[in-house]
Design a protein around this motif. Structure first.
Motif, PDB file in Angstrom:
ATOM      1  N   ARG A 153       0.884  -1.332   0.081  1.00  0.00           N
ATOM      2  CA  ARG A 153       0.025   0.037   0.109  1.00  0.00           C
ATOM      3  C   ARG A 153       0.853   1.159  -0.102  1.00  0.00           C
ATOM      4  O   ARG A 153       1.859   1.309   0.515  1.00  0.00           O
ATOM      5  CB  ARG A 153      -0.905   0.085   1.257  1.00  0.00           C
ATOM      6  CG  ARG A 153      -0.466   0.029   2.562  1.00  0.00           C
ATOM      7  CD  ARG A 153      -1.426   0.229   3.622  1.00  0.00           C
ATOM      8  NE  ARG A 153      -1.028   0.396   4.927  1.00  0.00           N
ATOM      9  CZ  ARG A 153      -0.650   1.279   5.495  1.00  0.00           C
ATOM     10  NH1 ARG A 153      -0.208   2.615   4.742  1.00  0.00           N
ATOM     11  NH2 ARG A 153      -0.411   1.412   6.746  1.00  0.00           N
ATOM     12  N   VAL A 154       0.420   2.252  -0.865  1.00  0.00           N
ATOM     13  CA  VAL A 154       1.095   3.424  -0.877  1.00  0.00           C
ATOM     14  C   VAL A 154       0.291   4.525   0.172  1.00  0.00           C
ATOM     15  O   VAL A 154       0.547   5.430   0.919  1.00  0.00           O
ATOM     16  CB  VAL A 154       1.148   4.099  -2.251  1.00  0.00           C
ATOM     17  CG1 VAL A 154       1.719   5.485  -2.411  1.00  0.00           C
ATOM     18  CG2 VAL A 154       1.788   3.155  -3.038  1.00  0.00           C
ATOM     19  N   ARG A 186      -4.926   2.569  -2.930  1.00  0.00           N
ATOM     20  CA  ARG A 186      -3.792   2.771  -3.794  1.00  0.00           C
ATOM     21  C   ARG A 186      -2.387   2.216  -3.595  1.00  0.00           C
ATOM     22  O   ARG A 186      -2.107   2.333  -2.208  1.00  0.00           O
ATOM     23  CB  ARG A 186      -3.327   4.429  -4.078  1.00  0.00           C
ATOM     24  CG  ARG A 186      -2.318   4.661  -4.986  1.00  0.00           C
ATOM     25  CD  ARG A 186      -2.275   6.485  -5.099  1.00  0.00           C
ATOM     26  NE  ARG A 186      -1.413   6.863  -6.289  1.00  0.00           N
ATOM     27  CZ  ARG A 186      -1.405   6.561  -7.588  1.00  0.00           C
ATOM     28  NH1 ARG A 186      -2.623   6.309  -8.085  1.00  0.00           N
ATOM     29  NH2 ARG A 186      -0.531   7.095  -8.184  1.00  0.00           N
ATOM     30  N   CYS A 187      -1.883   1.113  -4.406  1.00  0.00           N
ATOM     31  CA  CYS A 187      -0.848   0.198  -3.910  1.00  0.00           C
ATOM     32  C   CYS A 187       0.236   0.113  -5.279  1.00  0.00           C
ATOM     33  O   CYS A 187       0.006   0.563  -6.392  1.00  0.00           O
ATOM     34  CB  CYS A 187      -1.365  -1.109  -3.676  1.00  0.00           C
ATOM     35  SG  CYS A 187      -2.726  -1.314  -2.533  1.00  0.00           S
ATOM     36  N   PHE A 202       3.695  -8.375 -13.313  1.00  0.00           N
ATOM     37  CA  PHE A 202       2.566  -7.429 -12.755  1.00  0.00           C
ATOM     38  C   PHE A 202       3.231  -6.512 -11.979  1.00  0.00           C
ATOM     39  O   PHE A 202       2.615  -5.936 -11.192  1.00  0.00           O
ATOM     40  CB  PHE A 202       1.693  -8.338 -12.044  1.00  0.00           C
ATOM     41  CG  PHE A 202       0.618  -8.904 -13.020  1.00  0.00           C
ATOM     42  CD1 PHE A 202      -0.195  -8.138 -13.528  1.00  0.00           C
ATOM     43  CD2 PHE A 202       0.676 -10.266 -13.495  1.00  0.00           C
ATOM     44  CE1 PHE A 202      -1.185  -8.736 -14.580  1.00  0.00           C
ATOM     45  CE2 PHE A 202      -0.157 -10.640 -14.492  1.00  0.00           C
ATOM     46  CZ  PHE A 202      -1.253 -10.016 -15.008  1.00  0.00           C
ATOM     47  N   LYS A 203       4.368  -5.881 -12.540  1.00  0.00           N
ATOM     48  CA  LYS A 203       4.943  -4.718 -11.666  1.00  0.00           C
ATOM     49  C   LYS A 203       3.862  -3.615 -12.231  1.00  0.00           C
ATOM     50  O   LYS A 203       3.637  -3.376 -13.627  1.00  0.00           O
ATOM     51  CB  LYS A 203       6.333  -4.406 -12.166  1.00  0.00           C
ATOM     52  CG  LYS A 203       6.860  -3.066 -11.705  1.00  0.00           C
ATOM     53  CD  LYS A 203       8.377  -2.993 -12.141  1.00  0.00           C
ATOM     54  CE  LYS A 203       8.999  -1.359 -11.753  1.00  0.00           C
ATOM     55  NZ  LYS A 203       8.731  -1.077 -10.568  1.00  0.00           N
ATOM     56  N   GLY A 204       3.562  -2.677 -11.190  1.00  0.00           N
ATOM     57  CA  GLY A 204       2.497  -1.851 -11.773  1.00  0.00           C
ATOM     58  C   GLY A 204       1.740  -1.296 -10.527  1.00  0.00           C
ATOM     59  O   GLY A 204       2.354  -0.926  -9.443  1.00  0.00           O
ATOM     60  N   LYS A 205       0.429  -0.915 -10.595  1.00  0.00           N
ATOM     61  CA  LYS A 205      -0.360  -0.566  -9.572  1.00  0.00           C
ATOM     62  C   LYS A 205      -1.344  -1.427  -9.065  1.00  0.00           C
ATOM     63  O   LYS A 205      -1.618  -2.174  -9.854  1.00  0.00           O
ATOM     64  CB  LYS A 205      -0.963   0.923 -10.105  1.00  0.00           C
ATOM     65  CG  LYS A 205      -0.152   1.837 -10.421  1.00  0.00           C
ATOM     66  CD  LYS A 205      -0.690   3.374 -10.779  1.00  0.00           C
ATOM     67  CE  LYS A 205       0.223   4.334 -10.919  1.00  0.00           C
ATOM     68  NZ  LYS A 205       1.311   4.295 -12.098  1.00  0.00           N
ATOM     69  N   GLY A 206      -1.886  -1.052  -7.765  1.00  0.00           N
ATOM     70  CA  GLY A 206      -2.920  -2.245  -7.355  1.00  0.00           C
ATOM     71  C   GLY A 206      -3.708  -1.680  -6.495  1.00  0.00           C
ATOM     72  O   GLY A 206      -3.682  -0.358  -6.017  1.00  0.00           O
ATOM     73  N   VAL A 254     -19.692   2.802  -0.711  1.00  0.00           N
ATOM     74  CA  VAL A 254     -18.318   3.260   0.080  1.00  0.00           C
ATOM     75  C   VAL A 254     -17.432   3.356  -1.090  1.00  0.00           C
ATOM     76  O   VAL A 254     -17.139   2.683  -2.164  1.00  0.00           O
ATOM     77  CB  VAL A 254     -18.143   1.836   0.812  1.00  0.00           C
ATOM     78  CG1 VAL A 254     -16.668   2.195   1.555  1.00  0.00           C
ATOM     79  CG2 VAL A 254     -19.053   1.564   1.836  1.00  0.00           C
ATOM     80  N   GLY A 255     -16.639   4.468  -1.029  1.00  0.00           N
ATOM     81  CA  GLY A 255     -15.745   4.920  -1.948  1.00  0.00           C
ATOM     82  C   GLY A 255     -14.792   5.715  -1.293  1.00  0.00           C
ATOM     83  O   GLY A 255     -14.931   6.225  -0.173  1.00  0.00           O
ATOM     84  N   GLY A 256     -13.691   5.933  -1.913  1.00  0.00           N
ATOM     85  CA  GLY A 256     -12.538   6.968  -1.716  1.00  0.00           C
ATOM     86  C   GLY A 256     -11.589   7.318  -2.792  1.00  0.00           C
ATOM     87  O   GLY A 256     -11.684   6.877  -3.869  1.00  0.00           O
ATOM     88  N   LEU A 257     -10.909   8.301  -2.552  1.00  0.00           N
ATOM     89  CA  LEU A 257     -10.044   9.034  -3.373  1.00  0.00           C
ATOM     90  C   LEU A 257      -8.773   9.167  -2.988  1.00  0.00           C
ATOM     91  O   LEU A 257      -8.678   9.469  -1.620  1.00  0.00           O
ATOM     92  CB  LEU A 257     -10.572  10.514  -3.722  1.00  0.00           C
ATOM     93  CG  LEU A 257     -11.857  10.596  -4.543  1.00  0.00           C
ATOM     94  CD1 LEU A 257     -12.394  12.283  -4.477  1.00  0.00           C
ATOM     95  CD2 LEU A 257     -11.802  10.058  -5.933  1.00  0.00           C
ATOM     96  N   ALA A 258      -7.866   8.938  -3.572  1.00  0.00           N
ATOM     97  CA  ALA A 258      -6.459   8.734  -2.956  1.00  0.00           C
ATOM     98  C   ALA A 258      -5.403   9.761  -3.758  1.00  0.00           C
ATOM     99  O   ALA A 258      -5.681   9.305  -5.016  1.00  0.00           O
ATOM    100  CB  ALA A 258      -5.835   7.421  -2.638  1.00  0.00           C
ATOM    101  N   LYS A 259      -4.482  10.246  -3.057  1.00  0.00           N
ATOM    102  CA  LYS A 259      -3.264  10.837  -4.124  1.00  0.00           C
ATOM    103  C   LYS A 259      -2.061  10.504  -3.420  1.00  0.00           C
ATOM    104  O   LYS A 259      -1.778  10.642  -2.377  1.00  0.00           O
ATOM    105  CB  LYS A 259      -3.668  12.591  -3.995  1.00  0.00           C
ATOM    106  CG  LYS A 259      -2.392  13.281  -4.893  1.00  0.00           C
ATOM    107  CD  LYS A 259      -2.372  14.784  -4.411  1.00  0.00           C
ATOM    108  CE  LYS A 259      -1.395  15.209  -5.402  1.00  0.00           C
ATOM    109  NZ  LYS A 259      -1.050  16.696  -5.166  1.00  0.00           N
ATOM    110  N   ASP A 260      -1.154   9.855  -4.362  1.00  0.00           N
ATOM    111  CA  ASP A 260       0.105   9.188  -3.777  1.00  0.00           C
ATOM    112  C   ASP A 260      -0.157   8.603  -2.557  1.00  0.00           C
ATOM    113  O   ASP A 260      -0.775   7.525  -2.206  1.00  0.00           O
ATOM    114  CB  ASP A 260       1.259  10.425  -3.778  1.00  0.00           C
ATOM    115  CG  ASP A 260       1.447  10.927  -5.222  1.00  0.00           C
ATOM    116  OD1 ASP A 260       1.296  10.254  -6.114  1.00  0.00           O
ATOM    117  OD2 ASP A 260       1.596  12.282  -5.305  1.00  0.00           O
ATOM    118  N   ASP A 261       0.536   9.147  -1.396  1.00  0.00           N
ATOM    119  CA  ASP A 261       0.423   8.459   0.104  1.00  0.00           C
ATOM    120  C   ASP A 261      -0.465   8.899   1.006  1.00  0.00           C
ATOM    121  O   ASP A 261      -0.315   8.804   1.892  1.00  0.00           O
ATOM    122  CB  ASP A 261       1.866   8.563   0.577  1.00  0.00           C
ATOM    123  CG  ASP A 261       2.566   9.876   0.866  1.00  0.00           C
ATOM    124  OD1 ASP A 261       1.445  10.972   0.406  1.00  0.00           O
ATOM    125  OD2 ASP A 261       3.504  10.210   1.528  1.00  0.00           O
TER     126      ASP A 261
END
Length: 382
Positions: A153-154, A186-187, A202-206, A254-261
């Motif tokens: 996780r980021v 965001r991972c 599968f190097k990337g985002k998760g 249920v939801g959420g927004l993330a930016k970087d960390d």
């Protein structure tokens, strides 16, 4: 008396429930009015492994830098405390439009670590690091899909409200059912899935979701909507279910927004709306072709947040007949008794970048990214 008999039958074989109405559900949105969301600790990710009827899943989504998409999932299922089964699922979606690689294998010799953070079975391990930031997922159950993946996780994880739980029952101080989702929005990911054509990196985002349905799944929800958006800087996720009429056709989102960390905002003030649909000739469900997702909230320092994502889904990448594996006569009995015909529509419109539009205070931001979306239909909502 009839309601009691109907409920007893529903508990055992999963038939349709009586109409209790909206007073028999306490949505997590009630908690979220005062506590929009709570950040997760390592302890919040423990397996519940209930000894009564439940379906518990940990699902990990991987968006590779190469364009491929995959998920890996452990399902723990208990039917009325009589029989417990566990399954490891993985699925790879290719960028060339070829048929997804689906693998689903029953697990044996299941056990949990003492602190219930790690899951083990024969040829399968799902482990959470001591610092609570990284999962390692390994499975050698299917030689066509050997999984060796890691997700870190980021941004912090979260649940909506104080504990993420929606409760079901006519006495909500002693609920007979529950629904809870916990997310890592965001991972970063690494590792591979080995297929007969070689390894896929599968190097990337998760994104990670831990879901617990403490009751029969088709009693809790008649419909689902899900979006996982990952961009260079921002992530947006949303999970929405609509209850059957037995609980007032109540919508819980249920939801959420993330930016970087960091989490920008999270909670229940979000929505999913099917803008355009087409009738599926095989089952009469209105398959979505365009969906709008919205999020509202405030940042930790009190700035208003609005976000939207209009998604043209394109051709579905798969449609899953959930009961296809069930013997025909059982399927007919369940469909007749419970009115269920569950289908999952999966979309990965990777050829067209999808735009997330954000407004944080006076700042307006647009970011292009990739989307994976699901629309699930289980039973009628009218």
């Amino acid at each position: 008396m009839f309601n009691w008999a109907k409920q007893t039958l529903a508990n055992v074989v999963g038939t349709e429930e009586p109409i209790y109405g909206p007073s028999a559900i306490k949505s997590v949105a009630e908690d979220a009015k005062t506590t929009p969301y709570t950040e997760l600790t390592r302890d919040d990710l423990k397996w519940a492994a209930m000894d009564s009827t439940c379906v518990e899943t940990q699902t990990f989504y991987f968006m590779a830098d190469s364009g491929h998409l995959a998920f890996a999932q452990v399902i723990y299922s208990n039917v009325a405390g009589i029989r417990t089964t566990c399954q490891f699922n993985s699925k790879v979606f290719y960028t060339d439009g070829s048929k997804p690689l689906w693998s689903s294998t029953p697990l044996s010799h299941v056990e949990f670590s003492e602190d219930k953070s790690n899951f083990y079975a024969k040829d399968c391990a799902l482990e959470l690091s001591e610092d609570g930031k990284t999962y390692t997922i390994k499975s050698m159950n299917d030689p066509h899909a050997i999984v060796n993946l890691q997700i870190t996780r980021v941004a912090p994880g979260f649940v909506a409200g104080k504990d993420g739980k929606t409760l079901f029952g006519t006495d909500l101080s002693h609920p007979w059912g529950s629904m809870r989702h916990a997310f890592w929005p965001r991972c970063v990911t690494e590792g591979s899935i080995m297929t007969k054509d070689g390894p896929i990196d599968f190097k990337g985002k998760g994104f990670f979701s831990h879901a617990l349905q403490g009751m029969k799944p088709h009693h809790a929800a008649a419909r689902w909507n899900f979006i996982n958006f990952q961009g260079p800087t921002y992530s947006a996720i949303l999970m929405e279910f609509t209850t059957p009429p037995s609980y007032g056709t109540t919508v819980v989102t249920v939801g959420g927004l993330a930016k970087d960390d960091e989490i920008i905002t999270a909670g229940c003030d979000c929505s999913a709306k099917h803008l355009k649909t087409k009738q599926d000739s095989e089952n009469d469900w209105p398959e979505p072709t365009d969906i709008r997702f919205t999020w509202s909230g405030t940042t930790k320092d009190g700035k208003a947040v609005e976000a939207s994502l209009d998604c043209s889904l394109g051709d579905r990448v798969d449609r899953i007949d959930v009961m296809a594996e069930v013997p025909g006569f059982v399927k007919n009995i369940v469909a007749a008794a419970a009115g269920t015909k569950p289908y999952i529509y999966q979309f990965y419109p990777h050829n067209i970048p999808t735009e997330l539009k954000l407004k944080i205070g006076d700042q307006e931001i647009t970011e292009k990214g990739r989307v994976f979306s699901e629309a699930t239909f289980i039973s009628a909502t009218e």
